[in-house]
Motif scaffolding. Structure first.
Motif, PDB file in Angstrom:
ATOM      1  N   GLN A 177      43.679  33.325  46.377  1.00 37.69           N
ATOM      2  CA  GLN A 177      42.663  34.014  46.607  1.00 37.69           C
ATOM      3  C   GLN A 177      42.599  35.178  44.808  1.00 37.69           C
ATOM      4  OE1 GLN A 177      43.045  35.644  50.328  1.00 37.69           O
ATOM      5  NE2 GLN A 177      40.781  35.951  50.448  1.00 37.69           N
ATOM      6  N   ARG A 178      41.624  35.625  44.231  1.00 38.55           N
ATOM      7  CA  ARG A 178      40.990  36.123  43.384  1.00 38.55           C
ATOM      8  C   ARG A 178      41.973  37.403  43.353  1.00 38.55           C
ATOM      9  NH1 ARG A 178      37.504  37.002  38.602  1.00 38.55           N
ATOM     10  NH2 ARG A 178      38.420  38.637  37.187  1.00 38.55           N
ATOM     11  N   PRO A 179      43.043  38.096  42.926  1.00 41.68           N
ATOM     12  CA  PRO A 179      43.779  40.193  43.336  1.00 41.68           C
ATOM     13  C   PRO A 179      42.558  40.662  42.691  1.00 41.68           C
ATOM     14  CG  PRO A 179      45.466  38.750  42.187  1.00 41.68           C
ATOM     15  CD  PRO A 179      44.138  37.572  41.317  1.00 41.68           C
ATOM     16  N   ALA A 180      43.263  42.078  44.112  1.00 38.45           N
ATOM     17  CA  ALA A 180      41.077  43.109  43.763  1.00 38.45           C
ATOM     18  C   ALA A 180      42.154  43.140  42.738  1.00 38.45           C
ATOM     19  CB  ALA A 180      41.815  43.202  44.968  1.00 38.45           C
ATOM     20  N   GLY A 181      41.592  44.015  42.025  1.00 36.35           N
ATOM     21  CA  GLY A 181      41.341  44.802  40.835  1.00 36.35           C
ATOM     22  C   GLY A 181      41.340  44.556  39.309  1.00 36.35           C
ATOM     23  N   THR A 182      40.986  43.276  39.580  1.00 43.98           N
ATOM     24  CA  THR A 182      41.272  42.505  38.328  1.00 43.98           C
ATOM     25  C   THR A 182      40.237  41.890  37.541  1.00 43.98           C
ATOM     26  OG1 THR A 182      41.415  40.530  39.597  1.00 43.98           O
ATOM     27  CG2 THR A 182      43.791  41.455  38.985  1.00 43.98           C
ATOM     28  N   ASP A 183      38.657  43.156  38.010  1.00 43.02           N
ATOM     29  CA  ASP A 183      37.391  42.141  38.059  1.00 43.02           C
ATOM     30  C   ASP A 183      37.554  42.252  36.239  1.00 43.02           C
ATOM     31  OD1 ASP A 183      36.666  42.402  40.112  1.00 43.02           O
ATOM     32  OD2 ASP A 183      35.263  44.333  40.993  1.00 43.02           O
ATOM     33  N   ASP A 189      44.171  36.276  31.117  1.00 38.22           N
ATOM     34  CA  ASP A 189      45.400  37.057  31.823  1.00 38.22           C
ATOM     35  C   ASP A 189      45.504  36.981  32.874  1.00 38.22           C
ATOM     36  OD1 ASP A 189      46.185  39.245  29.352  1.00 38.22           O
ATOM     37  OD2 ASP A 189      44.921  40.375  30.113  1.00 38.22           O
ATOM     38  N   LEU A 190      44.198  36.842  33.854  1.00 36.92           N
ATOM     39  CA  LEU A 190      43.947  36.082  34.662  1.00 36.92           C
ATOM     40  C   LEU A 190      45.158  34.751  35.464  1.00 36.92           C
ATOM     41  CD1 LEU A 190      40.475  36.086  35.852  1.00 36.92           C
ATOM     42  CD2 LEU A 190      42.163  37.512  36.875  1.00 36.92           C
ATOM     43  N   ALA A 191      45.102  33.554  34.580  1.00 40.86           N
ATOM     44  CA  ALA A 191      45.883  32.951  34.362  1.00 40.86           C
ATOM     45  C   ALA A 191      47.575  33.176  34.574  1.00 40.86           C
ATOM     46  CB  ALA A 191      45.318  31.635  33.111  1.00 40.86           C
TER      47      ALA A 191
END
Lengths: 209, 95
Positions: A177-183, A189-191
């Motif tokens: 799941q994608r962490p909160a606060g990374t919109d 950076d996500l990778a």
């Protein structure tokens, strides 16, 4: 390389390996020498494949996850047909099928190969020692919640566990799941947030710290 | 490519047998009933690979089995599932 009379294939093959002592290792070495002498492939080609496998790392899987997080259409394709979708990013697991299992608030996925230690090496690199251990392989199917808890993943009863036993020609990866606060985060950076264990399913929450 | 014998959602039973060759069905799943989660491709039959190329290829299905059916006692919930890849010749429609 020419002139094979002046060296021993057993020594050119991963020169830091100890001399084989078990019967199985000797049979493997003999088979390999016969295949090379028979011209089926060269020692150089074999070393190149080993280098490619050793060069892969969970960063590859992380790139796939980050794309799925940022491109909903890509995510749909990935979950339906992993094998072809990863080719869009330059990865290839042929001849294996590739299946991506999505974690949600209600579902947690974890991967195992109870029969041996099948693992998508081209996407995750070499598997960790515990993934190949009898302890993990036998227990994660029998008592997944206990094993996950040992990894620090404590699941409440409103989250279902799905254990995927990689018994044949499919290889798996978990889509965490994608962490909160990374919109507003970039794909790169996500990778960088994604860990090996989150792709196996022995980690659930990714840290943004 | 032969047409798949089973479709997603059908209840199937995994054969309970132990051929004296390499096969890819773990003992814990033999004889159990599950639901087809996904119809996969055709692949070499591992039981025939020792004598050749594994042909004719067999279709693989992903079968979903409740954990509470596989293990007793089981420490978990009724929603916990195991999913496993099974070759077509190991499956029959469940009664």
């Amino acid at each position: 390389m020419t002139g094979h009379d002046d060296h021993d294939h057993g020594r050119t093959f991963q020169p830091d390996h100890p001399e084989p002592t078990s019967d199985a290792a000797l049979v493997g070495l003999a088979l390999r020498e016969l295949l090379i002498e028979g011209g089926h492939y060269t020692a150089e080609e074999e070393l190149a494949v080993i280098a490619e496998m050793q060069g892969a790392s969970p960063e590859n899987g992380g790139k796939i996850v980050a794309r799925a997080w940022t491109d909903p259409e890509y995510k749909k394709r990935l979950l339906i047909n992993g094998k072809d979708s990863i080719k869009e990013l330059g990865f290839d697991l042929e001849p294996y099928e590739f299946t991506v299992m999505e974690n949600t608030d209600q579902v947690h996925n974890v991967i195992v190969c109870t029969l041996c230690s099948c693992y998508p090496r081209a996407l995750l690199g070499m598997s960790p020692a515990w993934y190949k251990s009898r302890n993990y392989r036998s227990r994660v199917v029998r008592e997944p919640r206990a094993v996950l808890s040992e990894f620090g993943v404590d699941l409440s009863d409103d989250v279902d566990v799905r254990v995927h036993d990689s018994t044949a020609e499919l290889r798996y990866m978990v889509l965490p799941q994608r962490p909160a606060g990374t919109d507003n985060w970039s794909e790169d950076d996500l990778a960088a947030l994604i860990t090996r264990d989150s792709l196996i399913g022995t980690q659930r929450d990714l840290s943004t710290k | 490519m032969s047409e798949p014998r089973f479709s997603v959602g059908q209840r199937v039973q995994i054969a309970d047998r132990t051929p004296p060759v390499h096969h890819r069905v773990p003992s814990y799943a033999k004889g159990h009933v599950g639901v087809v989660e996904r119809v996969c491709g055709m692949h070499a039959n591992p039981e025939l690979c020792i004598r050749g190329d594994g042909k004719p290829f067999q279709r693989i299905y992903r079968v979903r089995i409740p954990q509470t059916d596989l293990w007793a006692p089981y420490e978990g919930t009724d929603g916990d599932k195991l999913e496993i890849e099974i070759f077509e010749h190991w499956l029959e429609l469940a009664q």
